[in-house]
Write a protein that holds these residues in place. Structure first.
Motif, short mmCIF file in Angstrom:
data_model
loop_
_atom_site.label_atom_id
_atom_site.label_comp_id
_atom_site.label_asym_id
_atom_site.label_seq_id
_atom_site.Cartn_x
_atom_site.Cartn_y
_atom_site.Cartn_z
N UNK A 41 -4.62 -12.80 0.10
CA UNK A 41 -5.38 -12.58 -1.13
C UNK A 41 -5.50 -11.07 -1.39
N UNK A 42 -6.03 -10.34 -0.44
CA UNK A 42 -6.19 -8.89 -0.61
C UNK A 42 -5.43 -8.14 0.46
N UNK A 43 -4.62 -7.18 0.03
CA UNK A 43 -3.84 -6.40 0.98
C UNK A 43 -4.24 -4.94 0.90
N UNK A 44 -4.51 -4.35 2.08
CA UNK A 44 -4.76 -2.92 2.16
C UNK A 44 -3.60 -2.30 2.93
N UNK A 45 -2.92 -1.32 2.30
CA UNK A 45 -1.76 -0.72 2.95
C UNK A 45 -1.45 0.61 2.28
N UNK A 46 -0.42 1.31 2.81
CA UNK A 46 0.01 2.52 2.11
C UNK A 46 0.76 2.13 0.84
N UNK A 62 0.91 -10.86 -3.18
CA UNK A 62 -0.51 -10.91 -2.81
C UNK A 62 -1.29 -10.83 -4.11
N UNK A 63 -2.56 -11.31 -4.07
CA UNK A 63 -3.33 -11.27 -5.33
C UNK A 63 -3.73 -9.85 -5.71
N UNK A 64 -4.26 -9.12 -4.71
CA UNK A 64 -4.69 -7.75 -4.98
C UNK A 64 -4.13 -6.81 -3.94
N UNK A 65 -3.65 -5.67 -4.42
CA UNK A 65 -3.20 -4.63 -3.49
C UNK A 65 -4.14 -3.44 -3.59
N UNK A 66 -4.51 -2.90 -2.46
CA UNK A 66 -5.30 -1.67 -2.48
C UNK A 66 -4.58 -0.63 -1.65
N UNK A 67 -4.32 0.54 -2.27
CA UNK A 67 -3.63 1.61 -1.55
C UNK A 67 -4.63 2.43 -0.76
N UNK A 68 -4.18 2.89 0.41
CA UNK A 68 -5.00 3.86 1.13
C UNK A 68 -4.07 5.00 1.54
N UNK A 69 -4.47 6.21 1.19
CA UNK A 69 -3.65 7.38 1.49
C UNK A 69 -3.81 7.75 2.96
N UNK A 70 -2.75 8.33 3.52
CA UNK A 70 -2.80 8.76 4.93
C UNK A 70 -3.96 9.73 5.15
N UNK A 71 -4.58 9.61 6.30
CA UNK A 71 -5.65 10.51 6.73
C UNK A 71 -6.92 10.47 5.85
#
Lengths: 329, 521
Positions: A41-46, A62-71
């Motif tokens: 459902x929700x993915x957190x990744x680069x 996936x339904x929702x993608x959330x980006x997370x920047x390095x560091x």
């Protein structure tokens, strides 16, 4: 690991790391198929991992993608999540989770060696390390990758008429091999099997220099004399490879250090190039993190757990299922 | 060592025969003397190399590598030499000596410095050199190159006839500089001492059913295939030299075999033990093999003699171009003239049709003396190697017994994830007694079934050994049974293999050990 269990489930935030089945919340370390599955459902990744998942599984995997920047740290309730580069493939990360001052680091797959096709690995201190152990045996001591690539170039000089078919995994390994060839100033065009095309194009989009590559088109056999052709290992073993005249079968993988294994898979020119940490990298990193507890997700767990015991570190094998290593053939 | 190690690495990874020949040719072209000669000697197994048991090398490694980590690694890699070469933790700069120099260093090394020297070599070596060096000193390269293949490459390299190379092969010595001179057209054809040189033997092909249809039985003769070891005997001025099939001089093991014959003669026969030319079983012959010193008691208990099959030379005349019938006449003449207790003539079996011979094979075979039948074409010359269409061997059918699976161990290498070595047994009262082990004979699918059974039915583990529920019956094929003091059951099977899985069969129908002994021993 009270707040995290052996399935890499972070209970306070109902989130799994690299789950093998569709879940509500997933953190994905990198785009290889045994770590990134469709249907969450929700993915957190680069950003890169999300793009790779979309290329491989479609925009709506996936339904929702959330980006997370390095560091950069993301706080979810009482848990802090930070991504550090894992040096494995483009977009790959280690996931540091912090809860009430306790630091747990998930390596995903990693290597500490430099690689021009992805962000270089960064070490992270932690109390508990959850590590891979694909090459977790002291017999795995990967040689210098530039010398391995030179073997391929020497073979091309020696057999200028024979096509060199190199078995590579489509994501990561293919692009790294091309990159390594370019570093050796091999500037001819490199042929690739169709299955590699989308991902190579994506690497180029991300400003990774691959030089000129061309999809194979098997109409004129003569074109491939003395050329390098990259293809997934499975294609090298099936009918597709028969279309080449008298090819030299090569394979780029960490497993190739075992001669008998190379021989069994009928590889004539093994290239020992791996995107995973070898024994020395694994054990050095465990020491460097200062971790008191080490959990081994997959690979040759027994040896790493035994090594931990010898070094007064608590070691435990998680033996996660479904982690068929992608290099394992 | 670098070019040597790269050569054997390439040979290992090349599966095509022609490519292997090319790789060897290339090496012979580029390597200097005497390196290429020593390499040739190593590949063809013609050189005594200082043999250091692999266990000794393992000890050296074990000083720096944890035992458990070593065991896990070996289990995974499956090859001891390779495990050691990969796991070796010390790396130093330097270059290993060339192969010819290495051989002489190894030869002259004294015991006290052995460990230190090996340690230093292994540290200087790169990974492939280390692997090659360990293979070299622990005996047996196992790179899939026969000495025939090496000679084929020599012939191609020098553009000479393979047969000419075969003829002189056993008369020349490493590092073969005279051979290479001749191959490079800068020297004459090497001369050899006929009286001391083994001649490669003529071997038979297995008879297949379809062969019968095409063969006219009038063109063939038959003999028993005696269950001993094939030998070549060179007699010169009453001196007797005995060579094994591979050309090893085994005269020292059989000092009693003598003759008064003064002329030079070369004979082909089967070495057996027994009294009055009645062979004892193979087990008895084994008591005499591989002994450098032989006691009188041994000679007395197991006296050796030779059943003569053929004659190759007589009075310095090469008879090999003559056909079998002519040679047989000459052999019989020689035999009757030089008759003594050490020589017997292999009898010719009379038959008038293949059907007749089939019946003879079935009814007249003596199990402990015969391995089967030999069928030889009357018009054939004596040709070294295994030429097609001349000699056929027709082995007796294997015996079989249904036994119960008892223990299993995982295999190595490719099979390291499968339980593929099995121990099986028969009833001894209401207990089971193991009678043998087998690790081949089954196909991939059967292996999967066995592996699954072992994993799901383990009742106890002893280290790597799993004891399983005694419910699975397997049909075991074997060539013969010997009595054995080494095994608790008192029997040892020759060439046991798993022929079929008999999951259908209840274990209560498996026979008692005493019944088995009665039937087969």
């Amino acid at each position: 690991m009270k707040w995290i269990n052996e399935n890499l489930y972070i209970s306070p935030i109902n989130t799994y790391i690299d789950p093998s089945k569709p879940v509500e919340n997933a953190i994905i370390t990198h785009g290889h198929a045994d770590h990134a599955k469709p249907g969450h459902k929700n993915v957190l990744a680069t950003k890169e991992t999300i793009n790779i998942m979309k290329i491989r599984y479609g925009e709506n995997c996936a339904q929702n993608f959330q980006e997370l920047t390095l560091n950069k740290t993301l706080k979810i309730d009482d848990i802090k999540i930070t991504f550090y580069p894992a040096g494995h493939i483009l977009g790959s990360v280690q996931v540091l989770a912090e809860y009430k001052g306790e630091r747990i680091n998930f390596t995903g797959d990693y290597k500490t060696k430099k690689d021009k096709t992805c962000e270089n690995f960064e070490p992270v201190k932690c109390h508990t390390l959850v590590t891979e152990a694909t090459f977790g045996l002291p017999v795995f001591q990967h040689p210098n990758e530039h010398n391995e690539i030179k073997k391929l170039l020497r073979s091309l000089e020696l057999f200028p008429k024979r096509p060199h078919l190199v078995g590579v995994y489509a994501l990561g390994k293919a692009q790294r091999i091309i990159g390594l060839l370019r570093q050796q100033r091999y500037d001819k065009e490199i042929f690739i099997h169709g299955a590699l095309e989308k991902l190579c194009n994506y690497y180029v989009e991300e400003k990774i220099f691959l030089g000129k590559f061309l999809k194979t088109n098997l109409k004129d056999k003569k074109v491939y004399q003395g050329e390098i052709i990259l293809a997934p290992p499975s294609s090298i073993k099936n009918v597709w490879s028969r279309k080449f005249e008298d090819p030299i079968i090569c394979q780029a993988s960490g497993w190739m250090s075992i001669k008998q294994r190379a021989k069994q898979s009928l590889v004539e020119l093994p290239l020992i190039i791996s995107d995973h940490a070898d024994w020395n990298e694994l054990t050095q990193y465990i020491k460097l993190t200062g971790a008191e507890n080490v959990y081994v997700t997959h690979g040759r767990e027994e040896a790493i757990v035994h090594w931990c015991k010898l070094n007064q570190i608590n070691g435990l094998a998680l033996s996660l299922s479904g982690r068929e290593d992608e290099e394992d053939l | 060592m670098r070019s040597f190690s790269e050569l054997i690495n390439k040979l290992l990874l090349t599966s095509s025969r022609n490519r292997k020949v090319d790789v060897l040719c290339d090496y012979f072209k580029n390597a200097p003397d005497p390196d290429r000669g020593f390499t040739l000697a190593i590949i063809t197994n013609s050189l005594e190399i200082k043999n250091i048991p692999i266990s000794k090398i393992k000890e050296i490694v074990r000083e720096t590598v944890d035992e458990e980590l070593f065991a896990l690694s070996y289990d995974y890699v499956g090859d001891l030499a390779e495990t050691i070469s990969l796991i070796w933790p010390n790396k130093e700069n330097g270059n290993l000596p060339q192969i010819s120099k290495m051989i002489s260093i190894l030869k002259n090394i004294n015991k006290n410095e052995l460990t230190r020297k090996i340690h230093s070599f292994l540290s200087i070596a790169n990974e492939t050199e280390r692997w090659a060096l360990i293979k070299l000193i622990s005996g047996g390269l196992r790179i899939g190159v026969s000495s025939r293949l090496a000679k084929t490459a020599l012939a191609k390299f020098g553009e000479k006839k393979l047969d000419d190379i075969e003829k002189i092969w056993h008369g020349i010595d490493p590092p073969y500089e005279n051979l290479f001179k001749w191959l490079c057209d800068s020297g004459p054809f090497p001369e050899i001492d006929l009286k001391n040189t083994f001649n490669p033997m003529m071997l038979a092909n297995p008879l297949e059913d379809k062969d019968f249809i095409n063969l006219n039985c009038n063109n063939f003769v038959a003999e028993w295939k005696w269950d001993g070891i094939r030998v070549q005997i060179i007699i010169n001025d009453t001196k007797v030299k005995i060579f094994s099939r591979t050309g090893d001089d085994i005269s020292l093991s059989f000092p009693e075999i003598k003759t008064l014959e003064k002329n030079m003669v070369i004979l082909d026969g089967e070495l057996l033990v027994g009294r009055n030319h009645i062979p004892m079983n193979f087990n008895s012959l084994q008591q005499r093999l591989n002994r450098k010193k032989v006691s009188l008691k041994h000679i007395d208990d197991f006296p050796a003699f030779v059943k003569l099959y053929d004659i190759l030379y007589l009075n310095n005349d090469d008879l090999r171009e003559k056909n079998w019938e002519e040679r047989r006449n000459l052999l019989e003449n020689w035999y009757y003239k030089n008759k003594n207790e050490f020589f017997d003539l292999s009898k010719i079996i009379n038959f008038n049709s293949w059907k007749n011979l089939t019946a003879i094979r079935k009814n007249e075979i003596i199990d402990e003396q015969h391995e089967g039948l030999m069928i030889k074409r009357k018009s054939s010359p004596y040709i070294s190697g295994r030429p097609k269409g001349h000699w056929y061997k027709w082995k007796k059918d294997p015996k079989t017994v249904d036994a119960i699976l008892m223990y299993a161990v995982r295999g190595h290498g490719k099979r390291s994830s499968y339980y593929s070595d099995f121990t099986f047994g028969l009833w001894d009262g209401n207990q089971l007694s193991p009678i043998g082990k087998a690790y081949f004979g089954f196909n991939d699918n059967e292996l999967k079934i066995l592996d699954k059974f072992v994993r799901n039915n383990t009742i106890k583990k002893y280290g790597p050994v799993r004891e399983v529920e005694k419910t699975f019956v397997i049909e075991v094929a074997f060539d013969s049974v010997n009595s054995s003091t080494r095994h608790k059951s008192g029997v040892a099977l020759r060439f046991p293999r798993i022929k079929r899985l008999r999951e259908d069969k209840p274990t209560s129908e498996v026979i008692q050990l005493c019944e088995f002994k009665l039937e087969f021993l």
